[in-house]
Write an enzyme that holds these catalytic residues in place. Sequence first.
Site, PDB file in Angstrom:
ATOM      1  N   ARG A 161       0.815  -1.224   0.000  1.00 40.79           N
ATOM      2  CA  ARG A 161       0.000   0.000   0.000  1.00 40.79           C
ATOM      3  C   ARG A 161       0.854   1.282   0.000  1.00 40.79           C
ATOM      4  O   ARG A 161       0.459   2.302   0.556  1.00 40.79           O
ATOM      5  CB  ARG A 161      -0.962   0.049   1.200  1.00 40.79           C
ATOM      6  CG  ARG A 161      -2.012  -1.037   1.247  1.00 40.79           C
ATOM      7  CD  ARG A 161      -2.976  -0.948   0.071  1.00 40.79           C
ATOM      8  NE  ARG A 161      -4.156  -1.768   0.265  1.00 40.79           N
ATOM      9  CZ  ARG A 161      -4.237  -3.074  -0.048  1.00 40.79           C
ATOM     10  NH1 ARG A 161      -3.215  -3.694  -0.579  1.00 40.79           N
ATOM     11  NH2 ARG A 161      -5.367  -3.732   0.150  1.00 40.79           N
ATOM     12  N   SER A 236     -10.817  -0.615   2.575  1.00 37.66           N
ATOM     13  CA  SER A 236     -10.095  -0.666   3.858  1.00 37.66           C
ATOM     14  C   SER A 236      -9.752   0.749   4.291  1.00 37.66           C
ATOM     15  O   SER A 236      -9.045   1.454   3.561  1.00 37.66           O
ATOM     16  CB  SER A 236      -8.795  -1.438   3.722  1.00 37.66           C
ATOM     17  OG  SER A 236      -9.038  -2.729   3.251  1.00 37.66           O
ATOM     18  N   GLU A 332      -5.274   3.995   5.735  1.00 32.85           N
ATOM     19  CA  GLU A 332      -4.885   3.768   4.343  1.00 32.85           C
ATOM     20  C   GLU A 332      -5.454   4.900   3.488  1.00 32.85           C
ATOM     21  O   GLU A 332      -4.881   5.314   2.495  1.00 32.85           O
ATOM     22  CB  GLU A 332      -5.437   2.422   3.878  1.00 32.85           C
ATOM     23  CG  GLU A 332      -5.048   2.088   2.468  1.00 32.85           C
ATOM     24  CD  GLU A 332      -5.805   0.897   1.913  1.00 32.85           C
ATOM     25  OE1 GLU A 332      -6.588   1.095   0.980  1.00 32.85           O
ATOM     26  OE2 GLU A 332      -5.596  -0.210   2.417  1.00 32.85           O
TER      27      GLU A 332
HETATM   28  N1  EPU Z   1     -10.898 -10.179  10.229  1.00 33.80           N
HETATM   29  C1  EPU Z   1     -11.693 -10.190  11.351  1.00 33.80           C
HETATM   30  N2  EPU Z   1     -12.757  -9.351  11.383  1.00 33.80           N
HETATM   31  C2  EPU Z   1     -13.076  -8.499  10.391  1.00 33.80           C
HETATM   32  C3  EPU Z   1     -12.258  -8.496   9.246  1.00 33.80           C
HETATM   33  C4  EPU Z   1     -11.171  -9.329   9.192  1.00 33.80           C
HETATM   34  O1  EPU Z   1     -11.449 -10.936  12.295  1.00 33.80           O
HETATM   35  O2  EPU Z   1     -14.063  -7.784  10.523  1.00 33.80           O
HETATM   36  C5  EPU Z   1      -9.723 -11.082  10.151  1.00 33.80           C
HETATM   37  C6  EPU Z   1     -10.030 -12.529   9.857  1.00 33.80           C
HETATM   38  O3  EPU Z   1      -9.133 -13.294  10.614  1.00 33.80           O
HETATM   39  C7  EPU Z   1      -9.687 -12.675   8.401  1.00 33.80           C
HETATM   40  C8  EPU Z   1      -8.523 -11.709   8.291  1.00 33.80           C
HETATM   41  O4  EPU Z   1      -8.856 -10.657   9.164  1.00 33.80           O
HETATM   42  O5  EPU Z   1      -9.306 -13.976   8.094  1.00 33.80           O
HETATM   43  C9  EPU Z   1      -8.301 -11.196   6.894  1.00 33.80           C
HETATM   44  O6  EPU Z   1      -9.484 -10.584   6.412  1.00 33.80           O
HETATM   45  P1  EPU Z   1      -9.692 -10.289   4.835  1.00 33.80           P
HETATM   46  O7  EPU Z   1      -9.431 -11.517   4.085  1.00 33.80           O
HETATM   47  O8  EPU Z   1     -11.007  -9.633   4.672  1.00 33.80           O
HETATM   48  O9  EPU Z   1      -8.498  -9.338   4.498  1.00 33.80           O
HETATM   49  P2  EPU Z   1      -7.967  -8.019   5.198  1.00 33.80           P
HETATM   50  O10 EPU Z   1      -6.561  -8.238   5.630  1.00 33.80           O
HETATM   51  O11 EPU Z   1      -8.925  -7.549   6.219  1.00 33.80           O
HETATM   52  C10 EPU Z   1      -6.892  -7.057   3.016  1.00 33.80           C
HETATM   53  C11 EPU Z   1      -6.921  -5.792   2.213  1.00 33.80           C
HETATM   54  C12 EPU Z   1      -8.182  -5.700   1.368  1.00 33.80           C
HETATM   55  C13 EPU Z   1      -8.196  -6.901   0.442  1.00 33.80           C
HETATM   56  C14 EPU Z   1      -8.145  -8.183   1.284  1.00 33.80           C
HETATM   57  C15 EPU Z   1      -7.995  -9.417   0.431  1.00 33.80           C
HETATM   58  C16 EPU Z   1      -5.642  -4.198   3.518  1.00 33.80           C
HETATM   59  C17 EPU Z   1      -5.670  -2.996   4.374  1.00 33.80           C
HETATM   60  N3  EPU Z   1      -6.825  -4.650   3.101  1.00 33.80           N
HETATM   61  O12 EPU Z   1      -7.958  -7.013   3.957  1.00 33.80           O
HETATM   62  O13 EPU Z   1      -8.077  -4.537   0.581  1.00 33.80           O
HETATM   63  O14 EPU Z   1      -9.363  -6.908  -0.371  1.00 33.80           O
HETATM   64  O15 EPU Z   1      -6.983  -8.161   2.147  1.00 33.80           O
HETATM   65  O16 EPU Z   1      -6.716  -9.462  -0.107  1.00 33.80           O
HETATM   66  O17 EPU Z   1      -4.576  -4.727   3.215  1.00 33.80           O
HETATM   67  C18 EPU Z   1      -8.699  -2.246   0.327  1.00 33.80           C
HETATM   68  O18 EPU Z   1      -7.496  -1.980   0.358  1.00 33.80           O
HETATM   69  O19 EPU Z   1      -9.571  -1.356   0.182  1.00 33.80           O
HETATM   70  C19 EPU Z   1      -9.136  -3.633   0.490  1.00 33.80           C
HETATM   71  C20 EPU Z   1     -10.409  -3.976   0.567  1.00 33.80           C
END
Ligand code: EPU
Length: 336
Positions: A161, A236, A332
């Site tokens: 990012r 995000s 972000e």
């Molecule tokens: N989780 C929770 N609660 C929540 C959300 C997430 O416990 O409400 C935990 C869970 O353990 C889950 C883990 O977080 O397994 C990962 O969640 P997710 O797969 O939704 O991914 P993320 O790390 O929350 C990142 C990116 C997203 C991208 C997804 C998939 C960042 C800041 N965000 O989210 O990017 O779509 O991975 O690769 O790195 C964006 O940048 O706008 C965006 C949506």
Amino acid sequence: MVVENVSLKPYNTFGIDVNAKFFCNVSTVDELKHQLVKQSNNPIFILGGGSNMLLTKDIEALVLHINLKGIEILSESEDKVIVKAMAGENWHEFVLWCLKHNYGGVENLSLIPGNVGTAPIQNIGAYGVELKDVFVSCEAINIQNQTTKTFTKDDCKFKYRESVFKQELKGQYIITSVTLELAKTNHQLHTDYGAIKQELENSGIMQATIKNVSDAVIAIRQSKLPDPKDIGNSGSFFKNPVISKKQFKKLLENFPEAPSYKVSDELIKVPAGWLIEKAGFKGKRFNNYGVHNKQALVLVNYGSAKGSDIHQLAQLIQKTVKRIFDITIETEVNIL
Ligand code: EPU
């Protein structure tokens, strides 16, 4: 043409209603250069897809809305194609164009809001792929002297990012086009991300195509992330914090269930969504704004929320996460 007093509500995915003192829709590079020369003594504000910003006040400047359009094949071989897309192309429509031509590489980045020109600024990424993986170069105009510069992948200094455009060159260049290398054959699919595997399995797909991967990503995103057309948001709101192994050990003492991803031998990434959920904010609603109920990383505008209200909520979340976990989460989204 420069217009006075324009609402920016349709131009930001959070749907925040603030005004631009002056507004100009820019459709050609010449027009962009012309405006930069004309306005050299006045403040300007560059607006792309408006998908990564929280507007907290009126913009007392000339807003240049980058609306440059066009997609062009620069060169191709039997198995690769070099494609140049103009900055004002909608990112997801560009992904669909690639799928239509069976060009692989961006399918995991399906449905990310925003425009092509803003994609390099924060090195957009999702489901195991980042823009940098297909990036060749981008062209940008220097705001001060209107010269055009080509930035190679190395010049951009991409990280999670992050890029040079968010750091040392912040506010100095306007990206006008992005050039990517995509695969015509032998598509390297990235299906390791658990949810994609699951989604493909559920659909009974054994030999996935790039279209299958894109469909899976779209289904996952639609189930977790609000569509800005229905509920204002900027994806995000926070970055996932990267902490030291030592700090992670401390976290595990109190929260042994904490999820994590290894970044290097020394560094661990913890999902901010988990921290925010654990801190009790998931699905919390305050009047017209709140925290999304399916993904705690996303702040939402349910109607006519003010940017400053959402900003205050973000600060409260950061403070609470710091107090409970001793972890700092950075935004972000750009707060303006
Ligand atoms: N989780 C929770 N609660 C929540 C959300 C997430 O416990 O409400 C935990 C869970 O353990 C889950 C883990 O977080 O397994 C990962 O969640 P997710 O797969 O939704 O991914 P993320 O790390 O929350 C990142 C990116 C997203 C991208 C997804 C998939 C960042 C800041 N965000 O989210 O990017 O779509 O991975 O690769 O790195 C964006 O940048 O706008 C965006 C949506």
